[in-house]
Design a protein around this motif. Structure first.
Motif, PDB file in Angstrom:
ATOM      1  N   TYR A   1       4.708   7.402   0.809  1.00 31.09           N
ATOM      2  CA  TYR A   1       5.004   6.620   2.005  1.00 31.09           C
ATOM      3  C   TYR A   1       4.297   5.268   1.897  1.00 31.09           C
ATOM      4  O   TYR A   1       3.294   5.116   1.191  1.00 31.09           O
ATOM      5  CB  TYR A   1       4.528   7.339   3.273  1.00 31.09           C
ATOM      6  CG  TYR A   1       5.117   8.709   3.463  1.00 31.09           C
ATOM      7  CD1 TYR A   1       6.358   8.883   4.071  1.00 31.09           C
ATOM      8  CD2 TYR A   1       4.431   9.850   3.032  1.00 31.09           C
ATOM      9  CE1 TYR A   1       6.898  10.144   4.243  1.00 31.09           C
ATOM     10  CE2 TYR A   1       4.957  11.109   3.194  1.00 31.09           C
ATOM     11  CZ  TYR A   1       6.193  11.255   3.812  1.00 31.09           C
ATOM     12  OH  TYR A   1       6.727  12.510   3.970  1.00 31.09           O
ATOM     13  N   PHE A   2       4.851   4.311   2.632  1.00 33.99           N
ATOM     14  CA  PHE A   2       4.192   3.009   2.728  1.00 33.99           C
ATOM     15  C   PHE A   2       3.070   3.095   3.770  1.00 33.99           C
ATOM     16  O   PHE A   2       3.222   3.726   4.821  1.00 33.99           O
ATOM     17  CB  PHE A   2       5.186   1.915   3.132  1.00 33.99           C
ATOM     18  CG  PHE A   2       6.167   1.558   2.051  1.00 33.99           C
ATOM     19  CD1 PHE A   2       5.745   0.862   0.930  1.00 33.99           C
ATOM     20  CD2 PHE A   2       7.503   1.928   2.152  1.00 33.99           C
ATOM     21  CE1 PHE A   2       6.651   0.536  -0.074  1.00 33.99           C
ATOM     22  CE2 PHE A   2       8.398   1.609   1.163  1.00 33.99           C
ATOM     23  CZ  PHE A   2       7.980   0.916   0.039  1.00 33.99           C
ATOM     24  N   GLY A   3       1.966   2.468   3.461  1.00 34.08           N
ATOM     25  CA  GLY A   3       0.846   2.412   4.387  1.00 34.08           C
ATOM     26  C   GLY A   3       0.677   1.025   4.984  1.00 34.08           C
ATOM     27  O   GLY A   3       1.529   0.141   4.828  1.00 34.08           O
ATOM     28  N   GLN A   4      -0.412   0.847   5.690  1.00 29.90           N
ATOM     29  CA  GLN A   4      -0.708  -0.456   6.258  1.00 29.90           C
ATOM     30  C   GLN A   4      -1.008  -1.454   5.152  1.00 29.90           C
ATOM     31  O   GLN A   4      -1.596  -1.105   4.127  1.00 29.90           O
ATOM     32  CB  GLN A   4      -1.897  -0.369   7.218  1.00 29.90           C
ATOM     33  CG  GLN A   4      -1.648   0.494   8.438  1.00 29.90           C
ATOM     34  CD  GLN A   4      -0.561  -0.092   9.333  1.00 29.90           C
ATOM     35  OE1 GLN A   4      -0.412  -1.303   9.439  1.00 29.90           O
ATOM     36  NE2 GLN A   4       0.213   0.786   9.961  1.00 29.90           N
ATOM     37  N   PRO A   5      -0.605  -2.715   5.328  1.00 28.93           N
ATOM     38  CA  PRO A   5      -0.852  -3.712   4.266  1.00 28.93           C
ATOM     39  C   PRO A   5      -2.339  -3.856   3.970  1.00 28.93           C
ATOM     40  O   PRO A   5      -3.187  -3.793   4.857  1.00 28.93           O
ATOM     41  CB  PRO A   5      -0.267  -5.001   4.853  1.00 28.93           C
ATOM     42  CG  PRO A   5       0.711  -4.557   5.907  1.00 28.93           C
ATOM     43  CD  PRO A   5       0.146  -3.291   6.470  1.00 28.93           C
ATOM     44  N   THR A   6      -2.651  -4.006   2.697  1.00 34.97           N
ATOM     45  CA  THR A   6      -4.023  -4.199   2.244  1.00 34.97           C
ATOM     46  C   THR A   6      -4.207  -5.638   1.807  1.00 34.97           C
ATOM     47  O   THR A   6      -3.414  -6.164   1.013  1.00 34.97           O
ATOM     48  CB  THR A   6      -4.346  -3.255   1.066  1.00 34.97           C
ATOM     49  OG1 THR A   6      -4.139  -1.906   1.474  1.00 34.97           O
ATOM     50  CG2 THR A   6      -5.761  -3.428   0.593  1.00 34.97           C
ATOM     51  N   SER A   7      -5.247  -6.277   2.350  1.00 36.22           N
ATOM     52  CA  SER A   7      -5.519  -7.668   1.994  1.00 36.22           C
ATOM     53  C   SER A   7      -6.080  -7.729   0.583  1.00 36.22           C
ATOM     54  O   SER A   7      -6.982  -6.968   0.219  1.00 36.22           O
ATOM     55  CB  SER A   7      -6.506  -8.277   2.992  1.00 36.22           C
ATOM     56  OG  SER A   7      -6.834  -9.603   2.607  1.00 36.22           O
ATOM     57  N   ILE A   8      -5.533  -8.636  -0.212  1.00 32.72           N
ATOM     58  CA  ILE A   8      -6.001  -8.796  -1.590  1.00 32.72           C
ATOM     59  C   ILE A   8      -6.877 -10.036  -1.733  1.00 32.72           C
ATOM     60  O   ILE A   8      -7.309 -10.359  -2.847  1.00 32.72           O
ATOM     61  CB  ILE A   8      -4.802  -8.881  -2.564  1.00 32.72           C
ATOM     62  CG1 ILE A   8      -3.892 -10.056  -2.208  1.00 32.72           C
ATOM     63  CG2 ILE A   8      -4.025  -7.580  -2.560  1.00 32.72           C
ATOM     64  CD1 ILE A   8      -2.745 -10.260  -3.195  1.00 32.72           C
ATOM     65  N   GLN A   9      -7.136 -10.731  -0.633  1.00 31.28           N
ATOM     66  CA  GLN A   9      -7.989 -11.905  -0.678  1.00 31.28           C
ATOM     67  C   GLN A   9      -9.449 -11.463  -0.764  1.00 31.28           C
ATOM     68  O   GLN A   9      -9.864 -10.499  -0.113  1.00 31.28           O
ATOM     69  CB  GLN A   9      -7.784 -12.771   0.568  1.00 31.28           C
ATOM     70  CG  GLN A   9      -6.363 -13.288   0.743  1.00 31.28           C
ATOM     71  CD  GLN A   9      -5.932 -14.201  -0.392  1.00 31.28           C
ATOM     72  OE1 GLN A   9      -6.762 -14.878  -0.996  1.00 31.28           O
ATOM     73  NE2 GLN A   9      -4.642 -14.214  -0.687  1.00 31.28           N
ATOM     74  N   PRO A  10     -10.241 -12.140  -1.558  1.00 33.19           N
ATOM     75  CA  PRO A  10     -11.669 -11.757  -1.662  1.00 33.19           C
ATOM     76  C   PRO A  10     -12.385 -11.994  -0.339  1.00 33.19           C
ATOM     77  O   PRO A  10     -12.142 -12.983   0.367  1.00 33.19           O
ATOM     78  CB  PRO A  10     -12.199 -12.665  -2.777  1.00 33.19           C
ATOM     79  CG  PRO A  10     -11.243 -13.827  -2.809  1.00 33.19           C
ATOM     80  CD  PRO A  10      -9.899 -13.293  -2.418  1.00 33.19           C
ATOM     81  N   LYS A  11     -13.269 -11.070   0.006  1.00 31.64           N
ATOM     82  CA  LYS A  11     -14.027 -11.165   1.245  1.00 31.64           C
ATOM     83  C   LYS A  11     -15.509 -11.278   0.936  1.00 31.64           C
ATOM     84  O   LYS A  11     -15.998 -10.740  -0.057  1.00 31.64           O
ATOM     85  CB  LYS A  11     -13.784  -9.922   2.118  1.00 31.64           C
ATOM     86  CG  LYS A  11     -12.352  -9.780   2.600  1.00 31.64           C
ATOM     87  CD  LYS A  11     -12.218  -8.555   3.498  1.00 31.64           C
ATOM     88  CE  LYS A  11     -10.800  -8.398   4.021  1.00 31.64           C
ATOM     89  NZ  LYS A  11     -10.663  -7.191   4.887  1.00 31.64           N
ATOM     90  N   ASP A  12     -16.184 -11.970   1.821  1.00 29.96           N
ATOM     91  CA  ASP A  12     -17.628 -12.101   1.692  1.00 29.96           C
ATOM     92  C   ASP A  12     -18.286 -10.800   2.148  1.00 29.96           C
ATOM     93  O   ASP A  12     -18.115 -10.363   3.286  1.00 29.96           O
ATOM     94  CB  ASP A  12     -18.128 -13.273   2.549  1.00 29.96           C
ATOM     95  CG  ASP A  12     -19.608 -13.551   2.322  1.00 29.96           C
ATOM     96  OD1 ASP A  12     -20.180 -12.945   1.396  1.00 29.96           O
ATOM     97  OD2 ASP A  12     -20.182 -14.377   3.060  1.00 29.96           O
ATOM     98  N   GLY A  13     -19.027 -10.159   1.259  1.00 32.68           N
ATOM     99  CA  GLY A  13     -19.651  -8.888   1.581  1.00 32.68           C
ATOM    100  C   GLY A  13     -20.992  -8.999   2.281  1.00 32.68           C
ATOM    101  O   GLY A  13     -21.638  -7.977   2.517  1.00 32.68           O
TER     102      GLY A  13
ATOM    103  N   THR B   1       0.844  -1.199   0.000  1.00 34.35           N
ATOM    104  CA  THR B   1       0.000   0.000   0.000  1.00 34.35           C
ATOM    105  C   THR B   1       0.878   1.247   0.000  1.00 34.35           C
ATOM    106  O   THR B   1       1.860   1.317   0.748  1.00 34.35           O
ATOM    107  CB  THR B   1      -0.922   0.014   1.234  1.00 34.35           C
ATOM    108  OG1 THR B   1      -1.685  -1.192   1.263  1.00 34.35           O
ATOM    109  CG2 THR B   1      -1.871   1.203   1.193  1.00 34.35           C
ATOM    110  N   LEU B   2       0.537   2.237  -0.818  1.00 37.84           N
ATOM    111  CA  LEU B   2       1.276   3.493  -0.892  1.00 37.84           C
ATOM    112  C   LEU B   2       0.341   4.657  -0.607  1.00 37.84           C
ATOM    113  O   LEU B   2      -0.840   4.649  -0.975  1.00 37.84           O
ATOM    114  CB  LEU B   2       1.897   3.691  -2.281  1.00 37.84           C
ATOM    115  CG  LEU B   2       3.023   2.745  -2.681  1.00 37.84           C
ATOM    116  CD1 LEU B   2       3.519   3.081  -4.090  1.00 37.84           C
ATOM    117  CD2 LEU B   2       4.169   2.791  -1.695  1.00 37.84           C
TER     118      LEU B   2
END
Length: 244
Positions: A107-119, A35-36
């Motif tokens: 800057y680098f940000g907090q990691p973002t999950s790229i796994q699909p999530k159930d909405g 994440t940027l």
């Protein structure tokens, strides 16, 4: 001639100390992630839809973009990639570059999950569904049953037994009521339900009696209470109304 020492040289020297409490603590840089944060985008023209699409296409040509979130009120863009290496490469390209006259900082940000999530929302606890108003459908396996008959016992057993013992007895003396004794309803009898003498004759136990007032009922009015006098308010003269 002897060399005389000055008074200041004879004093003991105190060691010097430095107060470091006002120095901010050292913060470690954010570790690399996918994440940027592209910051220092002060010109509002950057957040026009056509300019945002141009910047996104330039970044996407070097590394595929996973998510894109322009934050105009914070003057920054939050962008995430599918891997950490892509974010590192884009940061090396954009950091310090000028966008519409402003040098951006990345800057680098907090990691973002790229796994699909159930909405979809999770189902509520089945044991608490009936607390919802109106209640939903009954759970699986629920069967309708006939309701119990109404309660036939109107009074508790001890109260029903005491009411059954009621009978006419001579009138007993009671404290004088604030209302005139001539205005009180006549009593036909009194029954003692609880007598302290039958339970050890303790001075801390009260006696409980039931008075029967089933005789002729007379209407009475407490002393000192009268109906209010309804008086009409006179209308002011026309001359006074004109002066206003």
């Amino acid at each position: 001639m002897s060399r005389r020492s000055s008074p200041t040289s004879s004093r003991p020297r105190t060691p010097l100390s430095i107060d470091l409490s006002s120095i901010p603590r050292l913060e470690q840089p954010t570790p690399p992630s996918n994440t940027l944060l592209i910051t220092n985008l002060q010109d509002p023209e950057i957040f026009r839809p056509d300019n945002l699409q141009t910047i996104k296409d330039l970044i996407n040509s070097s590394a595929p973009v996973h998510s894109w979130a322009p934050l105009k009120s914070f003057r920054r863009i939050l962008v995430s990639f599918f891997d950490e290496a892509s974010a590192i490469r884009i940061r090396q390209i954009l950091d310090g570059e000028a966008i519409i006259g402003e040098r951006v900082k990345v800057y680098f940000g907090q990691p973002t999950s790229i796994q699909p999530k159930d909405g979809h929302l999770n189902l509520p606890d089945a044991g608490k569904l009936f607390f919802i108003s109106p209640p939903p459908s009954p759970p699986f396996g629920w069967e309708m049953r006939a309701e119990d008959a109404p309660n036939k016992q109107v009074h508790p057993e001890d109260l029903a037994e005491a009411l059954a013992k009621l009978h006419h007895q001579p009138r007993t003396e009671l404290p004088v009521s604030p209302i005139d004794s001539d205005e009180r309803r006549p009593r036909s009898g009194s029954t003692t339900i609880y007598n302290p003498k039958d339970h050890g004759d303790s001075p801390h136990l009260p006696a409980i009696a039931v008075e029967d007032f089933t005789g002729d009922q007379k209407t009475f009015t407490p002393l000192g209470l009268h109906k209010p006098i309804k008086a009409n308010t006179a209308r002011p003269s026309v001359e006074l109304m004109d002066e206003r």
